[in-house]
Design a protein around this motif. Sequence first.
Motif, PDB file in Angstrom:
ATOM      1  N   PHE A  47       5.789  -3.580   4.971  1.00 56.69           N
ATOM      2  CA  PHE A  47       4.612  -1.816   5.581  1.00 56.69           C
ATOM      3  C   PHE A  47       4.511  -1.654   7.530  1.00 56.69           C
ATOM      4  O   PHE A  47       4.516  -0.414   7.578  1.00 56.69           O
ATOM      5  CB  PHE A  47       2.978  -2.025   4.942  1.00 56.69           C
ATOM      6  N   GLY A  48       5.557  -2.222   7.849  1.00 59.53           N
ATOM      7  CA  GLY A  48       5.928  -1.450   9.534  1.00 59.53           C
ATOM      8  C   GLY A  48       5.283  -3.687  10.099  1.00 59.53           C
ATOM      9  O   GLY A  48       5.075  -4.154   9.966  1.00 59.53           O
TER      10      GLY A  48
ATOM     11  N   ASP B 207      -4.561  -5.736  17.380  1.00 56.35           N
ATOM     12  CA  ASP B 207      -5.304  -4.840  17.200  1.00 56.35           C
ATOM     13  C   ASP B 207      -6.163  -5.590  16.003  1.00 56.35           C
ATOM     14  O   ASP B 207      -6.893  -5.191  15.499  1.00 56.35           O
ATOM     15  CB  ASP B 207      -4.229  -3.888  16.394  1.00 56.35           C
TER      16      ASP B 207
ATOM     17  N   LYS C 222      -9.463  -3.018   7.193  1.00 57.50           N
ATOM     18  CA  LYS C 222      -8.841  -2.353   6.505  1.00 57.50           C
ATOM     19  C   LYS C 222      -7.903  -2.082   8.125  1.00 57.50           C
ATOM     20  O   LYS C 222      -8.160  -1.615   8.630  1.00 57.50           O
ATOM     21  CB  LYS C 222      -8.619  -0.884   5.937  1.00 57.50           C
TER      22      LYS C 222
ATOM     23  N   PHE D 260      -4.068  -0.530   9.986  1.00 60.12           N
ATOM     24  CA  PHE D 260      -2.454   0.220   9.687  1.00 60.12           C
ATOM     25  C   PHE D 260      -2.188  -1.031  11.542  1.00 60.12           C
ATOM     26  O   PHE D 260      -1.322  -1.009  11.783  1.00 60.12           O
ATOM     27  CB  PHE D 260      -3.388   1.200   9.785  1.00 60.12           C
ATOM     28  N   SER D 261      -0.542   0.014  10.420  1.00 56.41           N
ATOM     29  CA  SER D 261       0.790  -0.840  10.921  1.00 56.41           C
ATOM     30  C   SER D 261       1.169   0.634  12.410  1.00 56.41           C
ATOM     31  O   SER D 261       0.996   1.943  11.231  1.00 56.41           O
ATOM     32  CB  SER D 261       1.637  -1.143  10.230  1.00 56.41           C
ATOM     33  N   ASN D 262       2.557   0.671  12.594  1.00 53.05           N
ATOM     34  CA  ASN D 262       2.646   1.157  13.751  1.00 53.05           C
ATOM     35  C   ASN D 262       3.681   2.858  12.674  1.00 53.05           C
ATOM     36  O   ASN D 262       3.439   3.385  12.804  1.00 53.05           O
ATOM     37  CB  ASN D 262       3.862   1.114  14.636  1.00 53.05           C
ATOM     38  N   LYS D 263       3.664   1.528  11.343  1.00 52.51           N
ATOM     39  CA  LYS D 263       4.282   3.551  10.421  1.00 52.51           C
ATOM     40  C   LYS D 263       3.359   3.827   9.680  1.00 52.51           C
ATOM     41  O   LYS D 263       3.261   4.310   8.155  1.00 52.51           O
ATOM     42  CB  LYS D 263       5.168   2.439   9.726  1.00 52.51           C
ATOM     43  N   GLY D 264       2.172   3.214   9.437  1.00 54.43           N
ATOM     44  CA  GLY D 264       0.697   3.758   8.889  1.00 54.43           C
ATOM     45  C   GLY D 264       0.552   3.538   7.602  1.00 54.43           C
ATOM     46  O   GLY D 264      -0.183   3.810   6.944  1.00 54.43           O
ATOM     47  N   GLY D 265       1.330   1.921   7.358  1.00 56.72           N
ATOM     48  CA  GLY D 265       1.331   1.450   6.160  1.00 56.72           C
ATOM     49  C   GLY D 265       0.076   0.736   6.524  1.00 56.72           C
ATOM     50  O   GLY D 265      -0.299   0.500   7.047  1.00 56.72           O
ATOM     51  N   PHE D 266      -1.421  -0.547   5.724  1.00 57.41           N
ATOM     52  CA  PHE D 266      -1.799  -0.873   5.785  1.00 57.41           C
ATOM     53  C   PHE D 266      -1.775  -2.218   5.182  1.00 57.41           C
ATOM     54  O   PHE D 266      -1.305  -2.474   4.243  1.00 57.41           O
ATOM     55  CB  PHE D 266      -2.698  -0.548   6.079  1.00 57.41           C
TER      56      PHE D 266
END
Length: 309
Positions: A46-47, A53, A62, A64-70
């Motif tokens: 997911f990134g 963070d 929840k 999130f990653s740098n790619k928007g995945g979670f």
Amino acid sequence: MLAGDPAKRISFNRCIRNGDLVIVYERHDSMKAVTVAEGSVLQNRFGVFKYSDWIGKPFGSKVFSNKGGFVYLLAPTPELWTLVLSHRTQILYIADISFVVMYLEIVPGCLVLESGTGSGSLTTSLARAVAPAGHVHTFDFHEQRAASARDDFQRTGLSNLVRVGVRDIQGQGFPDDFAGLADAVFLDLPQPWLAIPSAAKMLKQDGTLCSFSPCIEQVQRSCETLRTSFTDIRTFEVLLRTYEVGEGKMERLQENGKGSNGSLPCKRRQCSDGGYVLSSNISSVVAKPCGEARGHTGYLTFARLKCLS
């Protein structure tokens, strides 16, 4: 999990701190345990996730990653730990574990003896059941395996509730220090009948014993030995059937060729009586048995120490 120092206690009611053990949840069949280290990152499909963070967020968050995945950050409960721990041996799973804790009548304050420790799956749940004032003494004949289990209990904050010893219980029996003090004894040994006489000496009056064996021949021989000092001997096999829940297609029969919104496409289908009905496919939440269900894990034999009077 529970720890002796309240400041370090793993709880759903506090926020994640640097150095905490966290279960990273991607989906029900994809989880891993990580230790939060400020300045480091976690990379997966997911990134990239920055541990910095996560610090200050409550368990269950929840992120999130740098790619928007979670992913979700969960507290390492015994149930989740059983799913992510390193398998040094074959382990007990949730269905067997819950049955053992209930049938051995383990409650806060109990003293429990276990052999062998293995991967520590059951031990973790036993520790939670006896907390905060009880204790679990677990033994394994394999020194490296015992050391690895000891490290795991330190990671999960259970080291004040669990003591790991290196000992051949089949050959030597349990230490005499525990004679008449144990509320319950659990055996996961290839020849449990060799350890049963020692276990009987360790138990309090009316104490309970459980032996886990994968083969019925082991059960038969264990029961023969149990009859000498135990009563209420029972053997169970716990089978669990898991269901998957998700979105699926279902066929709905229509009387007028229209769906509930008046616009769903329909098709004719012939019935067994030769007549026709109109039907349409709709999306719905469905539950179905998992294609690969875990079947037999082993037999659980329980017995209660005979009253001497």
